[in-house]
Every structure is written in C-alpha cells, then in structure tokens.
Design a protein around this motif. Sequence first.
Motif, PDB file in Angstrom:
ATOM      1  N   THR A 101       0.592 -14.907   7.690  1.00 10.50           N
ATOM      2  CA  THR A 101       1.484 -14.187   6.766  1.00 10.50           C
ATOM      3  C   THR A 101       1.256 -14.649   5.327  1.00 10.50           C
ATOM      4  O   THR A 101       0.737 -15.747   5.075  1.00 10.50           O
ATOM      5  N   TYR A 131      -4.603 -10.816   9.481  1.00 11.95           N
ATOM      6  CA  TYR A 131      -3.531  -9.895   9.868  1.00 11.95           C
ATOM      7  C   TYR A 131      -3.701  -8.624   9.042  1.00 11.95           C
ATOM      8  O   TYR A 131      -4.066  -8.698   7.867  1.00 11.95           O
ATOM      9  N   PRO A 132      -3.398  -7.466   9.626  1.00  9.53           N
ATOM     10  CA  PRO A 132      -3.485  -6.227   8.836  1.00  9.53           C
ATOM     11  C   PRO A 132      -2.312  -6.128   7.872  1.00  9.53           C
ATOM     12  O   PRO A 132      -1.321  -5.455   8.136  1.00  9.53           O
ATOM     13  N   PHE A 174       0.309  -5.340   4.958  1.00 10.54           N
ATOM     14  CA  PHE A 174       0.730  -4.127   4.257  1.00 10.54           C
ATOM     15  C   PHE A 174       1.652  -4.566   3.128  1.00 10.54           C
ATOM     16  O   PHE A 174       2.868  -4.638   3.295  1.00 10.54           O
ATOM     17  N   ARG A 202       3.782  -4.409  -0.160  1.00  6.70           N
ATOM     18  CA  ARG A 202       4.491  -3.405  -0.961  1.00  6.70           C
ATOM     19  C   ARG A 202       5.687  -4.089  -1.585  1.00  6.70           C
ATOM     20  O   ARG A 202       6.247  -5.024  -1.007  1.00  6.70           O
ATOM     21  N   GLY A 203       6.092  -3.630  -2.752  1.00  7.57           N
ATOM     22  CA  GLY A 203       7.268  -4.214  -3.411  1.00  7.57           C
ATOM     23  C   GLY A 203       7.046  -5.704  -3.656  1.00  7.57           C
ATOM     24  O   GLY A 203       6.012  -6.123  -4.183  1.00  7.57           O
ATOM     25  N   PRO A 204       8.029  -6.528  -3.253  1.00  6.45           N
ATOM     26  CA  PRO A 204       7.900  -7.965  -3.491  1.00  6.45           C
ATOM     27  C   PRO A 204       6.649  -8.556  -2.836  1.00  6.45           C
ATOM     28  O   PRO A 204       6.047  -9.486  -3.379  1.00  6.45           O
ATOM     29  N   LYS A 205       6.250  -8.005  -1.690  1.00  9.99           N
ATOM     30  CA  LYS A 205       5.049  -8.544  -1.032  1.00  9.99           C
ATOM     31  C   LYS A 205       3.791  -8.255  -1.846  1.00  9.99           C
ATOM     32  O   LYS A 205       2.840  -9.036  -1.827  1.00  9.99           O
ATOM     33  N   ARG A 260       3.666 -10.864  -4.457  1.00  8.21           N
ATOM     34  CA  ARG A 260       3.280 -12.156  -3.888  1.00  8.21           C
ATOM     35  C   ARG A 260       1.777 -12.197  -3.595  1.00  8.21           C
ATOM     36  O   ARG A 260       1.117 -13.218  -3.824  1.00  8.21           O
ATOM     37  N   ASN A 283      -6.806  -0.587   8.803  1.00 10.61           N
ATOM     38  CA  ASN A 283      -6.542   0.852   8.653  1.00 10.61           C
ATOM     39  C   ASN A 283      -6.566   1.232   7.174  1.00 10.61           C
ATOM     40  O   ASN A 283      -6.363   0.381   6.293  1.00 10.61           O
ATOM     41  N   ALA A 331      -4.537   2.969   5.237  1.00 10.66           N
ATOM     42  CA  ALA A 331      -3.307   2.827   4.436  1.00 10.66           C
ATOM     43  C   ALA A 331      -3.094   1.370   4.032  1.00 10.66           C
ATOM     44  O   ALA A 331      -2.656   1.089   2.909  1.00 10.66           O
ATOM     45  N   ASN A 339       7.600 -16.339   7.976  1.00 12.47           N
ATOM     46  CA  ASN A 339       6.956 -15.312   8.797  1.00 12.47           C
ATOM     47  C   ASN A 339       6.933 -13.926   8.160  1.00 12.47           C
ATOM     48  O   ASN A 339       6.734 -12.927   8.837  1.00 12.47           O
ATOM     49  N   THR A 340       7.118 -13.871   6.830  1.00 13.95           N
ATOM     50  CA  THR A 340       7.033 -12.563   6.150  1.00 13.95           C
ATOM     51  C   THR A 340       5.760 -12.488   5.318  1.00 13.95           C
ATOM     52  O   THR A 340       5.306 -13.461   4.781  1.00 13.95           O
ATOM     53  N   ASP A 375      14.835  -2.047  -0.030  1.00 13.63           N
ATOM     54  CA  ASP A 375      13.641  -2.751  -0.481  1.00 13.63           C
ATOM     55  C   ASP A 375      13.681  -4.200   0.015  1.00 13.63           C
ATOM     56  O   ASP A 375      14.012  -5.115  -0.727  1.00 13.63           O
ATOM     57  N   GLU A 407      11.837  -7.410   2.434  1.00 10.56           N
ATOM     58  CA  GLU A 407      10.577  -7.898   2.979  1.00 10.56           C
ATOM     59  C   GLU A 407      10.735  -8.098   4.478  1.00 10.56           C
ATOM     60  O   GLU A 407      11.657  -8.772   4.920  1.00 10.56           O
ATOM     61  N   THR A 408       9.846  -7.537   5.226  1.00 10.91           N
ATOM     62  CA  THR A 408       9.931  -7.595   6.689  1.00 10.91           C
ATOM     63  C   THR A 408       9.022  -8.695   7.236  1.00 10.91           C
ATOM     64  O   THR A 408       8.052  -9.062   6.586  1.00 10.91           O
ATOM     65  N   PRO A 409       9.331  -9.201   8.437  1.00 12.12           N
ATOM     66  CA  PRO A 409      10.505  -8.891   9.243  1.00 12.12           C
ATOM     67  C   PRO A 409      11.781  -9.485   8.631  1.00 12.12           C
ATOM     68  O   PRO A 409      11.747 -10.570   8.067  1.00 12.12           O
ATOM     69  N   HIS A 411       3.169 -12.303  15.699  1.00 12.98           N
ATOM     70  CA  HIS A 411       3.450 -11.499  14.509  1.00 12.98           C
ATOM     71  C   HIS A 411       3.215 -10.010  14.746  1.00 12.98           C
ATOM     72  O   HIS A 411       3.122  -9.240  13.794  1.00 12.98           O
ATOM     73  N   VAL A 439       1.632   4.029   8.963  1.00 15.64           N
ATOM     74  CA  VAL A 439       1.510   2.659   8.466  1.00 15.64           C
ATOM     75  C   VAL A 439       2.321   2.549   7.171  1.00 15.64           C
ATOM     76  O   VAL A 439       2.244   3.424   6.311  1.00 15.64           O
TER      77      VAL A 439
END
Lengths: 352, 352
Positions: free
Chosen positions: A61, A80-81, A83, A85-88, A91, A107, A109, A351-352, B2, B4-6, B297, B310
């Motif tokens: 992560t 890890y695939p 994705f 967006r936003g705060p991630k 980062r 993929n 996207a 884990n994010t 908005d 961050e996941t998970p 994950h 995605v």
Amino acid sequence: MDIETPALVVDLDRLTDNVERMTDRVGQRGLALRPHAKTHKSVEIARMQLDAGAAGLTVATLSEAEVFADSGLSDLFIAYPVFPRGPKADRLRRLLDRVDLSVGIDNPAGAAAVADAAAGRSVRVVLEIDSGQHRTGVAPAQAADLARWCSELGLQVVGVFTHGGHSYKDPGAPSGASVDEGDTLVQAHHTLSAAGFDVSVVSAGSTPTTGVERPPEVTEERPGSYVFYDRQQLALGACRREQLALTVAATVVSVRHDRFVVDAGSKALASDRPPWLEGHGWVPELGDAVVTALSEHHGIVEGAPALPSVGDVVAVVPNHVCTVVNLFDEYVVARAGHVVDRWPVSARGRNT
Amino acid sequence: MDIETPALVVDLDRLTDNVERMTDRVGQRGLALRPHAKTHKSVEIARMQLDAGAAGLTVATLSEAEVFADSGLSDLFIAYPVFPRGPKADRLRRLLDRVDLSVGIDNPAGAAAVADAAAGRSVRVVLEIDSGQHRTGVAPAQAADLARWCSELGLQVVGVFTHGGHSYKDPGAPSGASVDEGDTLVQAHHTLSAAGFDVSVVSAGSTPTTGVERPPEVTEERPGSYVFYDRQQLALGACRREQLALTVAATVVSVRHDRFVVDAGSKALASDRPPWLEGHGWVPELGDAVVTALSEHHGIVEGAPALPSVGDVVAVVPNHVCTVVNLFDEYVVARAGHVVDRWPVSARGRNT
C-alpha cells in the motif's frame, strides 16, 4: 519472560537465520531479492533484509511505502494495482518526489489514475501478470497492449511481476505454481520484448515458490512470510519446524478435563485458515496441541498430552503471520528465552 | 464521499437507532443493559449507550477497561476470566482504585490471582457459568464451591454471568441458546442463594439471544454487536437489513469478465466466517454480490448482476464487525451519504 499476553514474540536468532538463508538462496540463483514487507511491517526487519543483501522492498500500500520512506528506505515497489485518487493521488505524488518508487498496474483505468496523479513526473510501472491465481493481473498475451497504453500515458514500463498465489491452494501446489510463475513471466517477457519494450524487471514471488531454479528471464523474487514462516508455510513444506520465528505468547485462563483456553483469540491469532488446515494455531511445546476454536479473546486448545495449569504461558504458532502481525503494536524480541528488545510494528494498520 | 479506502464507515442514523431500540427492548423487559464495548472500542459510542440508558459497560480486557476509565466511564465489568500477574496485577490494582469495577471468575487459580493483585482492596467478582457454549464458565452446580473459595480469598461475590455463544452455531441456534442462558442462570442463582450468597447480578448476553423474555431471576443483558450488526447477525435473524450500520468502503481496483477485486482484504474485512456462511462480506448495492475470497489486500467479489468499473467505491457489509473494527484506527461517521465526523477506535488493539 515477564510479558503481558497476548504478545507477539519474535525469536531473533531464527529471524536472522531466515533472513540470511533466503538472501543466500536467492542470490545463488543469480536473482535479486525484493522481500515483501507487508509480512513484518517493521523498519528494523526491513533494515536486516537490506543489510543482508536485499535489493529493495516490496510493499502492498501507499501507506506502507510512506512508513518505510519516512525511515530512509528508498527503493520501494508497490506490488498492487494501485488506484490513486484524491488524497491518495497527492500521497503518490509526494512519494515519487522522495523515493525510488515502482508501482503495479493491471488495467488501463489504474494506469490512467497513476499518470494523472504523477502529473508529469516519471513513474516506473511493472505490469501484473496472472500466473494462475486468477486474482489480479493480465494474461501474458495482453501485456503488450497494456504496456503500449502505459507508454502513451507517459508511464515508464520497466517490466512484469506475478504472484503465484495458487501455491497456497494445498500442500502439493507450490511446485506447480512455481513452474507457472516462471512460464508465465517468460511469455510476458517475450511479448513485451517483441513489442519493443526494454524489460528489466521480471519478478516472481511467494514464499512457497521461492528458491527454486527459475528461467533465465526471471530477475527477482518477492517472498514475504519467510522471515517468520508459520503453520501454513510448515504444512506447505516451505520451512522446517526449527525455522518458525514468530509465536503469540498466551496465558492459560481456564482449564477443563480435556482442553484449555488461552487469552489469544481472533484479535491476536487472526482467523485465517486455509481449507486444508485444521484449527487456528499450534502449540509445539504441547505435542500436537492445536487451537481448535477461536472467540475474540479465547483460543480453545485441544490435543495436549497433559494439560497446563491456569496461569501458564504457552507459545502459539499462528496459521498466517501476516495478518497476525497487523494486530499488534509491537514485537517482543527474544533470544534464548529472554526479552532482548521491543520493536514497533511500524506500519501496523497502514493498509490504505 | 471523498475517503481513502479501505475505510470503516458507520451510518450514524442507523447506529443511533440500533442503540435506542436495544435500550428500549431490554428496558421493557425490566432488565439492565450493560453492552459489550469490545464490539466498538469507541468512547463516543459508549457515551451514546450510556446516555440512552445503559447501566454500565462490559469489556473484555484490562486495557479496554483502562481506555474507558481514562475517558471517565466508570462502571465497568470485565466479562472474562482474568488472570492478573506482574504488570497486569499492577494495572488491575490501579483500575480498582479509580473505577467501579467487576471482574469475571471461572476457576480457583484466577480468583487467587485477582485476590493477590487486589492486595486487600474490595473486588466485586461475577462467576462465569457455562450455559452450553462449553468455552469457559463452570456448571451451575459448581458455582457454590467457587463462590465459597472466592469469599475465603476476600473477594465479594455479587452474581453470575453467562454468554450463550452457542447462539452462533447456526441460524436456528439463537432461540435454544437463549433458553439455555436463562435456565442455567436460574440454576446458578438458586445454588448460590441456597449457599447463602446475595446474588444481585444475573447477567446473560449475546446479541442473538438478547431481547427475549427472561426468567425473573435474570437482571442484565450484555449484547455487543447490536450497535452495528453484521452479515452474520443478519443471517442469524438478529436484525433486519436496514439496521446494518457498519460497512467497509472499498475501491474496485481490478475487473474481470465475471468478478472484480476491491482493496479490502483480510487486513480490512478480517477472515472470520462461521461454517454456515459462504464468503467474507456482502455488497448490498450489487444484489447478492459476495466477497468470495480474501487475500490481505484483495477481496474478490462475485455474483454482481453488473460489474462496476475500476475506481468505483462500494460498501461491503463484513461478516463480523468486532474483529473488523479492531483493524482500523478510526471510524468515518456518515449521515445520508456525507461524512459528518471521524471518531477514533479508542481501544483498537487494546487486547491485553
């Protein structure tokens, strides 16, 4: 050892031995070792691995990458695939500015999101190939299309990776999964090379499949659990009993005529259990005694040749170390039965 | 949203409704409600429960008790056969000096350890009775002997408790387990009363068995999961779909022809799964879509009538909220699809 249970206890000698043996084994095959740090989430253990000769670290992560980056460990691969967006996305961008980072892609996207997040920065991407686990990753034949898409987005395709996770299917699975990893990576390598890509990273990885002879195209191994091994790895034939380096120390809190209860339940041992393995942990000092059932704070142990007393402390070998480590804030580091240090689980919960 | 996941997302309206309904339901039976805080590990939610009318809190460990004590919540019952020694004995003593604490007892050695730790302080103990789960607790007929032993040690025996954990055995189990709880507690109450003990606490508890008519001897209920409920509780008939108040928000990171992968794996959803329940989580917005397999994950979701893209974020209802909450550092508090607050999981990892 005067420790409060449940506690995460690492045997320092065994850990050191496991780290050195795997480094040697992979090195002797001419491969780079990029161990997966999701197992230990520990800066101290990552340093041991790098000092022993690892080429860099694998993480799962962005937040694991941040923890290791904060400690000055700068060669990181997020297998890890992602994705972002936003705060991630912010980062990811900050990580690109301060460490030598590669990220996984499986993929279009995800690739577009990475390119957007990078905002013009160079990003090394490694394409995930499915070698038989059928979880993530593309078929080798699709690798060229995905690579071309990444290139159009400005991403730097440096290679391919796979995780032969079907090595965990049953105790007979690792050897076949290992062959699958090699065959699939070779196909993907050839596909990408034929499409004009310079493939410098060809990376395989899972503890049960690591250490065998690989096709010459393979450059790297990414095992994780080998630092500690566990009950599952033992059953898969990936280690010997004497290599088990991590236990959960638990206090006997209740005893019946045929079994006893320890204070390590699912919040200490986790509930991971492959279908081919009975129970949730093993107590080696009591023969074949196994944790047969878990509540959150209770582990029921059956099969001991003689019952312990309330107050006794036993060491439980967990089924799967990676999820167990993530439940604790610190390692109790032991050598010859004495506590010699305490290490934080630096990336616990990251884990994010 | 908005986020961050998970991420651990709690629906504030549903939570509030669950708290109020259970308080009313138990109150209408003339019983005290002492909810088990191991489910939420949250000072904010504990306050909601107490404000709604709960008599006090149940906790599983000394360290959970410490967290709530630090926040000024002072009526606490550790429903666990504690075995305090060394640092834990010191911690128990400090708790006795600052909160109104009761502790569980199910064996003579545990009682002796509690008495030693208390060092002359008055300690209220509640004897654990086995009502059919066969995990911890003594048979009702043994309660008088254990109570006499506790008295000799200077402990103040105030009553009995049981956990009808066999209510989780299968979806048909709760009604029988509820009867077992009542019957067993009545027997234990009579045994202790006949032996001259003043039995003021007669406590039952598990979410699936709570809310039914109890024998008049029963004084208290200790459900935990009802604040959020979960997939398991739904299958047990303990709640309706509209009461599910906790989900794990997860991002779709990879899609195949028949299934997709989200970024919530066993380090976000936990691996708890009763044998009678298939899969590791449910995605209500996608019909019967279920998380059919977990890596650390990765959650593989199958059965969606139409595949998401995605980058889409989905809400996963976990199998068992208690172990899921323990994996996160904070709740994202939502109302009508908007984030309205963030609460710490105050006692996350406080399992010693």
